[in-house]
Design a protein around this motif. Structure first.
Motif, PDB file in Angstrom:
ATOM      1  N   LEU A   1       0.828  -1.203   0.000  1.00 52.00           N
ATOM      2  CA  LEU A   1       0.000   0.000   0.000  1.00 52.00           C
ATOM      3  C   LEU A   1       0.861   1.250   0.000  1.00 52.00           C
ATOM      4  CD1 LEU A   1      -2.741  -1.081   2.577  1.00 52.00           C
ATOM      5  CD2 LEU A   1      -2.889  -1.093   0.082  1.00 52.00           C
ATOM      6  N   PHE A   2       1.992   1.184   0.678  1.00 50.86           N
ATOM      7  CA  PHE A   2       2.910   2.321   0.732  1.00 50.86           C
ATOM      8  C   PHE A   2       3.311   2.773  -0.670  1.00 50.86           C
ATOM      9  CE2 PHE A   2       7.292   3.979   1.093  1.00 50.86           C
ATOM     10  CZ  PHE A   2       7.063   5.041   1.950  1.00 50.86           C
ATOM     11  N   GLU A   3       3.617   1.830  -1.529  1.00 46.90           N
ATOM     12  CA  GLU A   3       3.988   2.169  -2.903  1.00 46.90           C
ATOM     13  C   GLU A   3       2.772   2.608  -3.702  1.00 46.90           C
ATOM     14  OE1 GLU A   3       6.352  -0.868  -4.826  1.00 46.90           O
ATOM     15  OE2 GLU A   3       7.460  -1.218  -2.963  1.00 46.90           O
ATOM     16  N   ARG A   4       1.645   1.946  -3.479  1.00 44.08           N
ATOM     17  CA  ARG A   4       0.432   2.275  -4.225  1.00 44.08           C
ATOM     18  C   ARG A   4      -0.069   3.680  -3.911  1.00 44.08           C
ATOM     19  NH1 ARG A   4      -3.583  -2.281  -3.104  1.00 44.08           N
ATOM     20  NH2 ARG A   4      -4.894  -1.018  -4.442  1.00 44.08           N
ATOM     21  N   ILE A   5       0.153   4.132  -2.685  1.00 41.25           N
ATOM     22  CA  ILE A   5      -0.316   5.468  -2.317  1.00 41.25           C
ATOM     23  C   ILE A   5       0.645   6.549  -2.819  1.00 41.25           C
ATOM     24  CG2 ILE A   5       0.729   5.734  -0.021  1.00 41.25           C
ATOM     25  CD1 ILE A   5      -2.099   6.715   0.910  1.00 41.25           C
ATOM     26  N   GLY A   6       1.889   6.159  -3.103  1.00 36.71           N
ATOM     27  CA  GLY A   6       2.847   7.128  -3.634  1.00 36.71           C
ATOM     28  C   GLY A   6       4.070   7.362  -2.767  1.00 36.71           C
ATOM     29  N   GLY A   7       4.319   6.473  -1.793  1.00 36.55           N
ATOM     30  CA  GLY A   7       5.514   6.573  -0.968  1.00 36.55           C
ATOM     31  C   GLY A   7       5.472   7.722   0.030  1.00 36.55           C
ATOM     32  N   GLU A   8       6.645   8.058   0.539  1.00 36.29           N
ATOM     33  CA  GLU A   8       6.740   9.072   1.587  1.00 36.29           C
ATOM     34  C   GLU A   8       6.152  10.426   1.209  1.00 36.29           C
ATOM     35  OE1 GLU A   8      10.517   9.417   3.561  1.00 36.29           O
ATOM     36  OE2 GLU A   8      10.481   7.328   4.207  1.00 36.29           O
ATOM     37  N   PRO A   9       6.379  10.917  -0.015  1.00 35.89           N
ATOM     38  CA  PRO A   9       5.794  12.231  -0.338  1.00 35.89           C
ATOM     39  C   PRO A   9       4.265  12.227  -0.237  1.00 35.89           C
ATOM     40  CG  PRO A   9       7.474  11.658  -1.952  1.00 35.89           C
ATOM     41  CD  PRO A   9       7.241  10.428  -1.101  1.00 35.89           C
ATOM     42  N   ALA A  10       3.636  11.151  -0.681  1.00 35.67           N
ATOM     43  CA  ALA A  10       2.172  11.074  -0.631  1.00 35.67           C
ATOM     44  C   ALA A  10       1.677  10.896   0.801  1.00 35.67           C
ATOM     45  CB  ALA A  10       1.669   9.944  -1.520  1.00 35.67           C
ATOM     46  N   VAL A  11       2.385  10.103   1.594  1.00 38.34           N
ATOM     47  CA  VAL A  11       1.982   9.917   2.996  1.00 38.34           C
ATOM     48  C   VAL A  11       2.128  11.241   3.740  1.00 38.34           C
ATOM     49  CG1 VAL A  11       2.446   8.693   5.154  1.00 38.34           C
ATOM     50  CG2 VAL A  11       2.537   7.453   2.978  1.00 38.34           C
ATOM     51  N   ARG A  12       3.215  11.962   3.506  1.00 31.70           N
ATOM     52  CA  ARG A  12       3.414  13.268   4.153  1.00 31.70           C
ATOM     53  C   ARG A  12       2.312  14.242   3.748  1.00 31.70           C
ATOM     54  NH1 ARG A  12       4.804  15.384   8.624  1.00 31.70           N
ATOM     55  NH2 ARG A  12       6.836  14.403   8.636  1.00 31.70           N
ATOM     56  N   ALA A  13       1.978  14.278   2.469  1.00 27.43           N
ATOM     57  CA  ALA A  13       0.913  15.181   1.993  1.00 27.43           C
ATOM     58  C   ALA A  13      -0.426  14.822   2.637  1.00 27.43           C
ATOM     59  CB  ALA A  13       0.815  15.122   0.469  1.00 27.43           C
ATOM     60  N   LEU A  14      -0.711  13.529   2.738  1.00 34.71           N
ATOM     61  CA  LEU A  14      -1.957  13.073   3.347  1.00 34.71           C
ATOM     62  C   LEU A  14      -2.028  13.483   4.819  1.00 34.71           C
ATOM     63  CD1 LEU A  14      -4.593  11.424   3.261  1.00 34.71           C
ATOM     64  CD2 LEU A  14      -3.197   9.394   3.750  1.00 34.71           C
ATOM     65  N   VAL A  15      -0.958  13.219   5.552  1.00 34.94           N
ATOM     66  CA  VAL A  15      -0.926  13.564   6.975  1.00 34.94           C
ATOM     67  C   VAL A  15      -1.032  15.070   7.166  1.00 34.94           C
ATOM     68  CG1 VAL A  15       0.581  13.595   9.021  1.00 34.94           C
ATOM     69  CG2 VAL A  15       0.286  11.483   7.700  1.00 34.94           C
ATOM     70  N   ASP A  16      -0.312  15.838   6.365  1.00 35.88           N
ATOM     71  CA  ASP A  16      -0.384  17.296   6.494  1.00 35.88           C
ATOM     72  C   ASP A  16      -1.786  17.812   6.196  1.00 35.88           C
ATOM     73  OD1 ASP A  16       2.220  17.545   7.355  1.00 35.88           O
ATOM     74  OD2 ASP A  16       3.012  18.111   5.380  1.00 35.88           O
ATOM     75  N   ARG A  17      -2.423  17.260   5.168  1.00 33.85           N
ATOM     76  CA  ARG A  17      -3.789  17.701   4.852  1.00 33.85           C
ATOM     77  C   ARG A  17      -4.747  17.302   5.965  1.00 33.85           C
ATOM     78  NH1 ARG A  17      -6.124  21.817   3.665  1.00 33.85           N
ATOM     79  NH2 ARG A  17      -8.208  21.552   2.848  1.00 33.85           N
ATOM     80  N   PHE A  18      -4.591  16.113   6.504  1.00 32.32           N
ATOM     81  CA  PHE A  18      -5.419  15.644   7.613  1.00 32.32           C
ATOM     82  C   PHE A  18      -5.355  16.626   8.784  1.00 32.32           C
ATOM     83  CE2 PHE A  18      -5.377  13.198  11.650  1.00 32.32           C
ATOM     84  CZ  PHE A  18      -6.671  12.699  11.641  1.00 32.32           C
ATOM     85  N   TYR A  19      -4.155  17.001   9.189  1.00 32.38           N
ATOM     86  CA  TYR A  19      -4.032  17.907  10.329  1.00 32.38           C
ATOM     87  C   TYR A  19      -4.429  19.336   9.986  1.00 32.38           C
ATOM     88  CZ  TYR A  19      -2.273  14.302  13.352  1.00 32.38           C
ATOM     89  OH  TYR A  19      -2.172  13.158  14.116  1.00 32.38           O
ATOM     90  N   ASP A  20      -4.229  19.747   8.738  1.00 29.52           N
ATOM     91  CA  ASP A  20      -4.716  21.071   8.330  1.00 29.52           C
ATOM     92  C   ASP A  20      -6.240  21.124   8.427  1.00 29.52           C
ATOM     93  OD1 ASP A  20      -2.109  21.846   7.805  1.00 29.52           O
ATOM     94  OD2 ASP A  20      -2.301  21.677   5.616  1.00 29.52           O
ATOM     95  N   LEU A  21      -6.892  20.086   7.932  1.00 28.17           N
ATOM     96  CA  LEU A  21      -8.359  20.031   8.001  1.00 28.17           C
ATOM     97  C   LEU A  21      -8.837  20.012   9.446  1.00 28.17           C
ATOM     98  CD1 LEU A  21      -9.026  17.416   5.179  1.00 28.17           C
ATOM     99  CD2 LEU A  21      -9.745  19.822   5.171  1.00 28.17           C
ATOM    100  N   MET A  22      -8.167  19.230  10.275  1.00 27.31           N
ATOM    101  CA  MET A  22      -8.550  19.146  11.681  1.00 27.31           C
ATOM    102  C   MET A  22      -8.463  20.523  12.339  1.00 27.31           C
ATOM    103  SD  MET A  22      -6.755  17.071  14.825  1.00 27.31           S
ATOM    104  CE  MET A  22      -6.486  15.598  13.865  1.00 27.31           C
TER     105      MET A  22
END
Length: 134
Positions: free
Chosen positions: A12-33
């Motif tokens: 899944l890590f590769e399918r989602i796009g690796g570290e850059p995509a996970v970082r973007a997802l986490v940052d957006r999650f906390y921005d929205l929160m």
């Protein structure tokens, strides 16, 4: 065809796009929160700053998705439930966490099949974290 001849599923890590995509997802999650009033109860469970939470979720998700084990190399086993016990987590917080993450995945253009799969896993984990009634 033998099972050993079947290629392993792409992590899944590769399918989602690796570290850059996970970082973007986490940052957006906390921005929205931080920005969306609909996530106020969830935001209230966090401290005055989200910086440490951002890093810890990023490190955790990298390993949880099948990538580098950043979290465990720093802190050992995640022990998610034990580490979240100090925070009151009920149905409202669970639902807001899942909704916020789902919105972040949508805004980060996570492929629909992957988003559906992850949302179900996130819900199960978030539900297991509940430590108060409603």
């Amino acid at each position: 065809m033998n099972p050993e001849d079947t290629p392993a599923e792409t992590p899944l890590f590769e399918r989602i796009g690796g570290e850059p995509a996970v970082r973007a997802l986490v940052d957006r999650f906390y921005d929205l929160m931080d920005l969306e009033p609909g996530y106020a109860a969830l935001r209230a469970t966090h401290g005055s700053t989200l910086d440490e939470s951002r890093d810890k979720l990023f490190w955790f998700l990298c390993g949880w998705l099948g990538g580098p084990e950043h979290y465990t190399s720093r802190f050992g086993h995640p022990r998610l439930r034990a580490r979240h016990m100090p925070f009151a987590i009920g149905v409202k917080e669970r639902d807001q966490w899942v909704a916020c993450m789902d919105q972040a995945m949508a805004e980060c253009a996570t492929p629909e099949e992957l988003r559906t799969r992850l949302k179900a896993s996130f819900f199960n984990t978030a539900d297991w974290m509940r430590n108060k009634g409603l």
